[in-house]
Design a protein around this motif. Structure first.
Motif, PDB file in Angstrom:
ATOM      1  N   PHE A  40      -3.688  41.077  44.480  1.00 36.89           N
ATOM      2  CA  PHE A  40      -3.402  40.529  43.150  1.00 36.89           C
ATOM      3  C   PHE A  40      -4.633  40.633  42.249  1.00 36.89           C
ATOM      4  N   ARG A  45      -2.238  41.371  37.457  1.00 36.57           N
ATOM      5  CA  ARG A  45      -0.965  41.120  36.769  1.00 36.57           C
ATOM      6  C   ARG A  45       0.055  40.649  37.808  1.00 36.57           C
ATOM      7  N   PRO A  46       1.180  40.074  37.352  1.00 38.47           N
ATOM      8  CA  PRO A  46       2.250  39.735  38.294  1.00 38.47           C
ATOM      9  C   PRO A  46       2.803  40.994  38.960  1.00 38.47           C
ATOM     10  N   THR A  84       8.950  38.528  39.788  1.00 37.29           N
ATOM     11  CA  THR A  84       7.552  38.778  40.114  1.00 37.29           C
ATOM     12  C   THR A  84       6.863  37.512  40.623  1.00 37.29           C
ATOM     13  N   VAL A  86       2.869  35.715  41.001  1.00 36.02           N
ATOM     14  CA  VAL A  86       1.524  35.733  40.442  1.00 36.02           C
ATOM     15  C   VAL A  86       0.773  34.530  41.019  1.00 36.02           C
TER      16      VAL A  86
END
Length: 291
Positions: A40, A45-46, A84, A86
């Motif tokens: 990550f 970013r996600p 997504t 994150v």
């Protein structure tokens, strides 16, 4: 709205980079958790499950379970609209107290971001791990990261400019011990071949206050490195640990050579503004010799 499927492009290890040798008895699931967080960090970013699988090479079924577990524990956030994940702010805060004790008035992450913004060059945070330097964090100057340094890889201290910036903070006796350990493997044919050569290069870096390296990099690349020693932290033990850290601006050689005066000015200005606990003041009139 569904997320458009894209190819994930990440920095790839070069022939100079090494995977971390964790020895026997490694807990595979624990290693995978932290490799996921490093992934990550490089994506910045996600990412969807399929993107994470593509970039990491992890099996899809166990990756999905791992992501779901970390989400339930509060270390990842899940967006059902584009499917997504994150990292959460809870993850970001873990270990932050260490930075606060070692560098109570400084912000290392913002310093790296500002250095990259002002110079247009990627900035690498290195930490000493035995006779190696590990690239602990990278602020990438471009979204095209194929040519950049992967987060987490290691290189012997004597084989990278950042390593010399770190060794410059060590006593001469320890420099020689480290050099001897790094040079002992059989059949070495690198640029650096003797303990005396290492000692001379460390002395050069100490005198200049930085290491400008072209020969120790991959072909066509260069780095400008400096240590984060002499911390003004409140705890002397944490101050000592901060001397094991250094920063490097790394990129294409032609880019660094064209921007060297600007790099020195940016390092001095950013250090004063964002790293008041660390005494860094590079003389802009110092001749720049490569190591």
């Amino acid at each position: 709205m569904a997320r458009t499927k894209t190819n994930v492009r990440l920095p790839q290890p070069s022939i100079r980079d090494r995977e971390r040798d964790l020895g026997s008895g490694v807990v595979k699931s624990a290693r995978r958790v932290f490799e996921l967080f490093e992934l990550f960090e490089q994506l910045n970013r996600p990412a969807t499950v399929s993107e994470i699988v593509q970039a990491s090479g992890f099996p899809q079924s166990s990756t999905s379970m791992l992501l779901q577990t970390l989400h339930r524990m509060g270390y990842l956030c899940w967006n059902p609209d584009d499917r997504t994940y994150v990292p959460s702010l809870r993850l970001n805060m873990l270990g932050g107290w260490v930075h606060d004790v070692a560098l109570p008035r400084s912000n290392l992450r913002l310093a790296m971001q500002e250095l990259s913004r002002r110079t247009g060059i990627s900035v690498v945070l290195g930490q000493r791990t035995g006779r190696f330097v590990q690239y602990a964090h990278v602020v990438f100057a471009s979204s095209l990261r194929d040519d950049d340094v992967p987060i987490g890889v290691v290189r012997p201290l004597v084989e990278t400019g950042l390593g010399y910036a770190l060794m410059a903070a060590l006593p001469d006796e320890e420099v020689r011990r480290v050099a001897s350990a790094c040079l002992s493997p059989q059949g070495r044919a690198g640029v650096v071949r003797s303990v005396e050569q290492v000692a001379e290069m460390v002395a050069q870096v100490r005198a200049a206050g930085f290491a400008y390296s072209t020969r120790l990099q991959n072909v066509g690349r260069a780095s400008f490195s400096f240590g984060l020693g002499q911390s003004g932290g409140q705890d002397p033990e944490f101050g000592r640990e901060s001397s094991l850290l250094g920063l490097a601006l790394a990129g294409k050689r032609r880019v660094l050579e064209a921007r060297l005066p600007d790099i020195i000015a940016a390092v001095n200005d950013v250090a004063r503004e964002y790293l008041p606990d660390v005494r860094i003041e590079i003389d802009p009139k110092t001749p720049i010799h490569t190591i």
